[in-house]
Design an enzyme around this catalytic site. Structure first.
Site, PDB file in Angstrom:
ATOM      1  N   ASP A 188       0.749 -10.230  47.713  1.00  0.00           N
ATOM      2  CA  ASP A 188       0.995 -11.919  47.807  1.00  0.00           C
ATOM      3  C   ASP A 188       2.243 -12.309  48.162  1.00  0.00           C
ATOM      4  OD1 ASP A 188       0.966 -14.514  46.860  1.00  0.00           O
ATOM      5  OD2 ASP A 188      -0.011 -14.285  45.175  1.00  0.00           O
ATOM      6  N   HIS A 189       2.440 -12.739  49.371  1.00  0.00           N
ATOM      7  CA  HIS A 189       3.822 -13.060  49.756  1.00  0.00           C
ATOM      8  C   HIS A 189       4.577 -13.990  48.927  1.00  0.00           C
ATOM      9  CE1 HIS A 189       2.094 -16.856  51.684  1.00  0.00           C
ATOM     10  NE2 HIS A 189       3.223 -17.153  51.435  1.00  0.00           N
ATOM     11  N   HIS A 244      -1.406 -17.131  44.590  1.00  0.00           N
ATOM     12  CA  HIS A 244      -0.179 -17.739  44.608  1.00  0.00           C
ATOM     13  C   HIS A 244       0.380 -18.589  43.101  1.00  0.00           C
ATOM     14  CE1 HIS A 244      -0.065 -16.785  48.484  1.00  0.00           C
ATOM     15  NE2 HIS A 244      -0.279 -17.936  49.009  1.00  0.00           N
TER      16      HIS A 244
END
Length: 515
Positions: A204-205, A267
């Site tokens: 998950d960036h 996110h």
């Protein structure tokens, strides 16, 4: 007081422990795709430029499109020239990286292609000294993950980890990790039949962003703030993930997904866990992730008719963004004219825990909003007595701590102060920390940090199986409630902060922050 200048290379100072990366090959599946050109290879170039990669390193692209090694190198150089965060590209660094860059053509479900890949990797081990270290990055659609892992296993490319960690094989899986709880469980089950949990890196960036990581240091590395971080002092918390852009030609994809699956399930909930978690026993991957999972398990479910009271979903109509008139969601290509897909969601959440009991967590996320913004705001409790209520400029606004994730990453503390001069006049001011000012432009992008961590086997910033399933468990109940009770989809003008209906989620006296 003298100002301490920023270090010459903050990236190397901030990532000093990461300097020891074992020799390895990074294989990118989906190497002809947009993510590879925009983020992955430019990020790998920056790691090379900052001497973060081992000398025995190679990059292999794998995709269906026919290309030679030279074609792939040229394509990646063009992408790096365009998307690297530092320009111009250093030709010497690039040439060294390109010398170890190769391409294997094949379909994801083609067994023979994996034999070609194995032969190429064995050749690289012999010629470049990579010693069998493998990291496979699956930059592919979710339905391609299983067949790729199956074929990697059949080709003997992902052996189980050994106690000494050498040689190793790790697999990075991009989001979305499933589309609901059932599919996430099934995918976890399938992967864990082929791989050890220690080999799976669900990326998950957002967790690679410096300010997101800094939440932990800010909270647990300072004695000033942690005592205030609870129901005794915090009135409510707001989490915002806002985008100016629309669906950008991804109408067909968005019709199936919506903002709740696209942003909130991963996110936004990840950010919430870092805000609300208890101190971990150590800076260890499982210790940190244990505390994050506990937060998700304390989230009070939003079920049945509760979705009508505690959530609002919306969809953007035509409007003006940065001076340009933009179409509404239903006018976008590949979107149904009567679509009920949400491009905005807001919800009022409660954590049933000792630290946060009774503190509302307001979360909102949307497309075509007033500005691109991701932030966390802790609104502290109001004063028990308005001593300066009659002073010029005085307001009833409580103190607020603002953690900006993007853009202008940093932390701001807002408080009241006296204006210089005779008498008492009050002004709201901010103490501001900005990454750009403190460390210059050398702050690494999220994918740089996460790729490096995966190659090192450092899993702290990656999600674990039980974490993903806990996130989906919370979101599934909301999606089912919307469907069962035909929850309305409010319309909001593009360029606004979302539908007015979101205001009803707030407790009396609370307002959505408008930066």
């Amino acid at each position: 007081m003298a100002t301490i200048p920023p270090p010459e290379n903050p990236l190397r100072l901030g990532m000093a422990e990461e300097l020891s990366v074992d020799p390895c090959v990074l294989v990118i599946f989906g190497a002809s795709g947009d993510l590879t050109g925009r983020k992955l290879v430019p990020g790998i170039y920056m790691l090379a430029k900052n001497r973060m990669l081992p000398s025995a390193f190679s990059l292999v692209g794998f995709a269906r499109r026919p290309m030679s090694d030279a074609d792939f190198r040229a394509k990646m150089r063009e992408a790096t020239d365009k998307f690297s965060r530092q320009k111009p590209v250093d030709g010497t660094v690039w040439d060294d990286l390109a010398a170890g860059t190769f391409y294997v053509q094949g379909a994801f479900d083609e067994a023979a292609a994996y034999q070609r890949l194995r032969e190429k990797l064995e050749e690289i081990d012999r010629t470049r000294g990579t010693r069998g270290g493998r990291t496979f990055y699956l930059a592919v659609p979710a339905d391609s993950v299983r067949p790729i892992v199956d074929h990697l296993k059949e080709a003997g490319l992902v052996p189980p980890p050994t106690n000494d960690g050498k040689p190793y094989a790790r697999v990075i899986v991009e989001k979305p990790f499933g589309t609901d709880l059932a599919s996430a469980r099934e995918l976890n089950r399938d992967l864990l039949q082929k791989l050890d949990e220690r080999q799976i890196f669900r990326i998950d960036h957002y967790l690679g962003k410096e300010t997101v990581q800094n939440l932990l240091v800010f909270r647990f590395g300072n004695t000033i703030f942690e005592p205030l971080w609870s129901r005794q002092h915090v009135d409510h918390v707001q989490i915002t993930v806002a985008e100016e852009i629309g669906v950008e030609g991804r109408g067909k994809f968005y019709e199936k997904i919506g903002i709740t699956r696209d942003i909130v399930q991963n996110h936004a909930l990840q950010v919430l866990t870092l805000v609300a978690m208890e101190p971990p026993s150590s800076w260890d991957a499982d210790a940190v992730r244990d505390e994050k999972v506990k937060v998700l398990r304390t989230l009070r479910p939003i079920r049945g008719r509760e979705v009508l009271e505690r959530t609002v979903r919306g969809q953007y109509a035509a409007g003006i963004v940065r001076g340009d008139r933009v179409p509404g969601y239903r006018e976008e290509p590949d979107v149904a004219k009567d679509s009920r897909t949400e491009t905005y969601v807001a919800m009022r959440m409660q954590l049933e825990s000792w630290r946060w009991g009774g503190v509302p967590f307001y979360l909102r996320s949307g497309k075509r909003l007033a500005k691109r913004l991701a932030e966390v705001v802790l609104h502290f409790k109001s004063l028990p007595h308005g001593l300066f209520r009659g002073a010029t400029g005085a307001t009833d606004e409580p103190n607020a701590l603002i953690v900006r994730i993007q853009p202008d990453e940093g932390i701001s503390l807002r408080f009241a102060t006296k204006v210089p001069g005779g008498g008492i006049a009050v002004r709201d001011v901010a103490m501001d920390f900005r990454y750009g000012s403190a460390f210059g432009s050398s702050t690494p992008e999220a994918y740089e940090r996460l790729i490096l961590d995966a190659m090192r086997g450092e899993a702290t910033l990656f999600t674990r199986a039980d974490e993903v399933e806990a996130q989906w468990g919370f979101i599934d109940a909301i999606l089912e409630g919307w469907k069962e009770h035909e929850a309305p989809v409010a319309r909001y003008e593009a360029g606004s902060w979302g539908p007015a209906e979101a205001d009803r989620l707030l407790e009396p006296g609370d307002t959505w922050r408008k930066p």
